[in-house]
Write an enzyme that holds these catalytic residues in place. Sequence first.
Site, PDB file in Angstrom:
ATOM      1  N   ASN A 196       0.843  -1.178   0.000  1.00 47.22           N
ATOM      2  CA  ASN A 196       0.000   0.000   0.000  1.00 47.22           C
ATOM      3  C   ASN A 196       0.886   1.238   0.000  1.00 47.22           C
ATOM      4  O   ASN A 196       1.742   1.401   0.875  1.00 47.22           O
ATOM      5  CB  ASN A 196      -0.889   0.053   1.239  1.00 47.22           C
ATOM      6  CG  ASN A 196      -1.707   1.347   1.282  1.00 47.22           C
ATOM      7  OD1 ASN A 196      -2.634   1.518   0.504  1.00 47.22           O
ATOM      8  ND2 ASN A 196      -1.335   2.275   2.153  1.00 47.22           N
ATOM      9  N   GLU A 197       0.707   2.070  -0.968  1.00 43.65           N
ATOM     10  CA  GLU A 197       1.373   3.371  -1.062  1.00 43.65           C
ATOM     11  C   GLU A 197       2.752   3.466  -0.391  1.00 43.65           C
ATOM     12  O   GLU A 197       2.917   4.152   0.634  1.00 43.65           O
ATOM     13  CB  GLU A 197       0.458   4.470  -0.505  1.00 43.65           C
ATOM     14  CG  GLU A 197       1.019   5.865  -0.646  1.00 43.65           C
ATOM     15  CD  GLU A 197       1.869   6.086  -1.887  1.00 43.65           C
ATOM     16  OE1 GLU A 197       1.535   5.523  -2.938  1.00 43.65           O
ATOM     17  OE2 GLU A 197       2.889   6.784  -1.795  1.00 43.65           O
TER      18      GLU A 197
HETATM   19  C1  GBH Z   1      -3.879   6.528   3.141  1.00 45.28           C
HETATM   20  O1  GBH Z   1      -2.813   6.938   2.294  1.00 45.28           O
HETATM   21  C2  GBH Z   1      -3.391   5.367   3.936  1.00 45.28           C
HETATM   22  O2  GBH Z   1      -3.276   4.261   3.070  1.00 45.28           O
HETATM   23  C3  GBH Z   1      -4.289   5.036   5.102  1.00 45.28           C
HETATM   24  O3  GBH Z   1      -3.658   4.091   5.915  1.00 45.28           O
HETATM   25  C4  GBH Z   1      -4.635   6.284   5.876  1.00 45.28           C
HETATM   26  O4  GBH Z   1      -5.447   6.018   6.969  1.00 45.28           O
HETATM   27  C5  GBH Z   1      -5.308   7.249   4.915  1.00 45.28           C
HETATM   28  O5  GBH Z   1      -4.365   7.581   3.923  1.00 45.28           O
HETATM   29  C6  GBH Z   1      -5.746   8.545   5.570  1.00 45.28           C
HETATM   30  O6  GBH Z   1      -4.659   9.251   6.039  1.00 45.28           O
HETATM   31  O7  GBH Z   1      -1.103  17.072   3.250  1.00 45.28           O
HETATM   32  O8  GBH Z   1       1.210  16.443   3.307  1.00 45.28           O
HETATM   33  O9  GBH Z   1      -0.409  15.190   4.583  1.00 45.28           O
HETATM   34  C7  GBH Z   1      -2.777   8.248   2.110  1.00 45.28           C
HETATM   35  C8  GBH Z   1      -1.769   8.864   1.213  1.00 45.28           C
HETATM   36  C9  GBH Z   1      -0.615  10.831   1.771  1.00 45.28           C
HETATM   37  C10 GBH Z   1      -2.641  10.991   0.545  1.00 45.28           C
HETATM   38  C11 GBH Z   1      -0.743  12.226   2.211  1.00 45.28           C
HETATM   39  C12 GBH Z   1      -2.751  12.448   0.952  1.00 45.28           C
HETATM   40  C13 GBH Z   1      -1.633  14.356   1.738  1.00 45.28           C
HETATM   41  C14 GBH Z   1      -0.297  14.943   1.985  1.00 45.28           C
HETATM   42  N1  GBH Z   1      -1.895  10.270   1.523  1.00 45.28           N
HETATM   43  N2  GBH Z   1      -1.467  13.005   1.259  1.00 45.28           N
HETATM   44  S1  GBH Z   1      -0.173  15.992   3.353  1.00 45.28           S
END
Ligand code: GBH
Length: 473
Positions: A196-197
């Site tokens: 996952n990511e």
């Molecule tokens: C998901 O990935 C996860 O897979 C999951 O576990 C988690 O609970 C969910 O996100 C919610 O958080 O503004 O700099 O924080 C998320 C990938 C990475 C997408 C951060 C949005 C925003 C960047 N995310 N991103 S920031």
Amino acid sequence: MKKKNCFTKLIYSTNFFLSIMLGLSCVGAPPHAFSKTEEIKFPDSFEWCVATASHQIEGNNKDSDWWEFERRGKTIENEDRSTKATDHWNRLEEDTQILVDLGVKTYRFSLEWAKIEPQPGNWNKEALEHYKKEILLLKKNNIKPFITLNHFSIPYWFAKKGGWTSPQAPHFFNRYVKKVFENLGHLGIESWVTFNEPVWNLISGYVLGAFPPGKKDLKLLAAPIVGVVKSHALAYKTLHKIAKKRNIPIKVGLVKALNIFETLRKWNPLDHYARSILERVYNLSLLEALQKGRLKFSFPTIVNMDKELKEAKGTLDFLGVNFYTRLFVKFTFSPPFIKTETVAAKDKITEMHWEIYPEGLYKVVTKAHQMFPKLPIFISENGIADKTDKKRIPFIKDHLYYVYKLIKQKVPIVGYCYWTLIDNFEWAHGYRPRFGLYELDLKTLSRTPRPSAIFYKNLIKKKGFSYEKKGFK
Ligand code: GBH
């Protein structure tokens, strides 16, 4: 395709001169607001799903890197700790019943490596039995298990050996994956997700210090990304090899989170530059490695990654896309030199301080489809942190409207997972953000459906919803 009228064009236009020209061409056509209802219907085969991750819900993940990280102090908001989380580990029956009530066809969840292999080479039979029980329970209820092999957390022993930076990472991950497939592969699981990511996970762990191992150095990012790509490629091959031998049909993919990145100060070339770097590192590099067998990204003077990883080419049977938000990117003169900001009206901002930007889902999936025109795409996560539940239903509708549009354009989207089933341990943010369709009472751990859970249930039953579109004519 409908033609946009002059006023809508005017709103969308960011170019000053173009705006004036369009403005002039609009004279004589006064706008009026309209709202019309469209019936949105999804194909019968569409896989309605919800997604979770083991560390965030199961509880007692004592042998993981996260367990240790949570106890370093000041690493998690409010100094929350995952501890029992939602206690999902002990509530399989109850939570499966919730899935049945919702009527989902598919349940995306992850297996916890640290529970299956708490010490190197030491397999916990009880954990494997537990997951077997969970899978059989789902199957008995006609719910397809959609399994992720790694969702961020890793065994602490593996972290101590360097985690994804270790040259042995592909070997260790492969050994775990093999064990899992030998024990659970025959239970009839169609789709497996390796990671996952991983990019966001590694940026958080090595550059931002927000996830374990809690490092803050841009230089450190390259090695673990290479480790993950190699580990994915090897696991892909291993899974297919064993499955073929045993005549089990499987699909193996990876889940990538895609963000919309825009330049904060359009006049500033440094911001454009910073944006292009983030676009490459975050959105593109890993997918390109799986497409072309070559991993490429650079932060001038700090990291210059250009590596052939031939074994990764073509190692995807499907792609999972997680979509949450749009970010505006700017250059800063101190490390890590690239900063992101949320710019949006207050009603468009969530408890994560992320912008609600549904059109972004359309844009990122379109790009992913262009990169992999033959691959089925799963919307593997999309959701909102919203304790009040006021914004969740419109959020789901607006995003699904774009999924529907993509399907109409023949983009092979096979399903949609709402993130997430029950409020959970939201990593570095602890228990504050509430992503759940079900509200979790943090004291009693009881689960209560929010209005949006009822909405999702009806939507699934009707395979669609009435969508009220608002705009100007
Ligand atoms: C998901 O990935 C996860 O897979 C999951 O576990 C988690 O609970 C969910 O996100 C919610 O958080 O503004 O700099 O924080 C998320 C990938 C990475 C997408 C951060 C949005 C925003 C960047 N995310 N991103 S920031």
